[in-house]
Write an enzyme that holds these catalytic residues in place. Structure first.
Site, mmCIF file in Angstrom:
data_model
loop_
_atom_site.group_PDB
_atom_site.id
_atom_site.type_symbol
_atom_site.label_atom_id
_atom_site.label_comp_id
_atom_site.label_asym_id
_atom_site.label_seq_id
_atom_site.Cartn_x
_atom_site.Cartn_y
_atom_site.Cartn_z
ATOM 1 N N GLU A 152 0.834 -1.212 0.000
ATOM 2 C CA GLU A 152 0.000 0.000 0.000
ATOM 3 C C GLU A 152 0.862 1.253 0.000
ATOM 4 O O GLU A 152 0.554 2.246 -0.649
ATOM 5 C CB GLU A 152 -0.924 0.024 1.229
ATOM 6 C CG GLU A 152 -2.075 -0.927 1.155
ATOM 7 C CD GLU A 152 -3.009 -0.663 -0.010
ATOM 8 O OE1 GLU A 152 -2.621 -0.968 -1.152
ATOM 9 O OE2 GLU A 152 -4.117 -0.182 0.207
ATOM 10 N N THR A 205 -6.227 7.465 -4.904
ATOM 11 C CA THR A 205 -6.178 7.593 -3.438
ATOM 12 C C THR A 205 -5.208 8.693 -3.016
ATOM 13 O O THR A 205 -5.486 9.474 -2.108
ATOM 14 C CB THR A 205 -5.753 6.243 -2.824
ATOM 15 O OG1 THR A 205 -6.756 5.292 -3.156
ATOM 16 C CG2 THR A 205 -5.631 6.318 -1.316
#
Ligand code: HSE
Length: 331
Positions: A152, A205
């Site tokens: 991530e 994101t």
């Protein structure tokens, strides 16, 4: 190793490479991070969509990407830049077998990128779960999780665990702390069904995180943590009214909703048609309506998609219970 991993806890792990499997195919699920009120700390796994990784052992050491489908050419094939191959390589290095093991990876994306459904997390979890299975499961899920979080960090710049933890553990997870990682699985009330709609606009994101204010008013923080605590209590008690009262986000939603076309119109449709709650999935633009009935969820997804179409916005819709299993081997 050019990453943030501290792999001391793997010291002494031994892998018998003679028993390494030649090939494995793994599915890992999409996830709904934040669960509306719990920014960066709550998330749950969906039954569908999800990503698939096929991993094969090869003679030469090293990790390579053979093929990626379903990404419209957006993901890097360079194994040091692709989060799946990079994390698999980190794991091999941590186990001190990188010079002996070679694998090639096929990644089949069955969900949109930049959608707020944990696309990068599903791919990374599928890849790490696959290599672990091929090696005979030397790591527990708890031991695999830091590698997933590293994925991530590579994909979005921050190592938030609220997609990878539910993708790996299944169910609903609470990230009580990041350093050290402290992840708690929370019971999933049996009747929960989510209607998820992805309006086809891209919201990376990274960008959606930069928008958020980094200071909040104490009175707003009090409201939000009341809701988070209320939601966690409601999940334990299977109290659907309390779920409905608690799944509200006054901190992040007002800012991020600006990036999502028709957000408030979709919210009105969902709440008018029986949703317990409605909000942004992860960093958006996907939205979720939480219900306790599959028919209600289907109807809401259809109504929202029809509304988006009237406004010339294409969308995908999914109806899914909470996925309790996490990743699974397909062959
Ligand atoms: N908690 C993260 C965010 C999830 O809201 O930015 C990103 O998918």
């Amino acid at each position: 190793m050019a990453n943030n991993l501290n792999v001391e806890y793997l010291k002494g792990k031994v892998v018998d490479l003679d028993k390494m499997l030649p090939e494995v195919r793994v599915f890992a699920p999409a996830t709904v991070a934040n669960m509306i009120c719990g920014f960066d700390i709550l998330g749950f796994a969906l039954e569908q969509p999800g990503d698939e990784v096929i991993m094969r052992r090869k003679q030469q050491p090293g990790v390579t990407i053979k093929e990626i489908t379903g990404d419209d050419g957006r993901l890097p094939l360079d194994p040091s830049k692709n989060t799946v191959s990079a994390c698999v390589q980190y794991l091999l290095q941590a186990l001190n077998i990188a010079s002996k093991v070679g694998v090639e990876i096929e990644l089949h994306k069955h969900m949109p990128i930049g959608s707020g459904l944990g696309s990068s997390a599903a791919s990374t979890v599928a890849g790490l779960f696959a290599i672990n299975v091929m090696l005979g499961d030397p790591l527990t899920k708890e031991e695999l999780l830091p590698f997933c979080v590293e994925g991530e960090r590579l994909a979005c710049g921050t190592g938030h665990a609220d997609n990878v933890a539910p993708a790996l553990y299944g169910g609903i997870t609470l990230i009580r702390g990041n350093e050290p990682l402290d992840v708690i699985s929370i019971p999933s009330p049996k009747e929960l069904v989510a209607a998820v709609v992805f309006p086809q606009v891209d919201v990376p994101t990274r960008d959606a995180r930069q928008l958020i204010k980094d200071k909040v008013l104490l009175k707003d923080a009090v409201t939000q943590w009341g809701n988070i605590a209320g939601l966690v209590a409601a999940l334990f008690k299977e109290d659907y009214d309390l779920i409905s009262r608690s799944m509200k986000d006054i901190l992040i939603e007002p800012t991020r909703a600006i990036l999502i076309p028709q957000f408030y119109e979709m919210k009105e449709i969902a709440l008018q048609h029986g949703a317990l709650s409605f909000g942004i999935s992860g960093s958006g633009p996907s939205v979720i309506a939480i219900t306790r009935d599959e028919q209600v969820a289907k109807n809401i997804a259809e109504k929202i998609q029809a509304h988006l179409k009237e406004n010339e916005i294409e969308s995908f819709g999914y109806v899914s219970k909470v996925n309790l299993e996490g990743p699974k081997v397909l062959n």
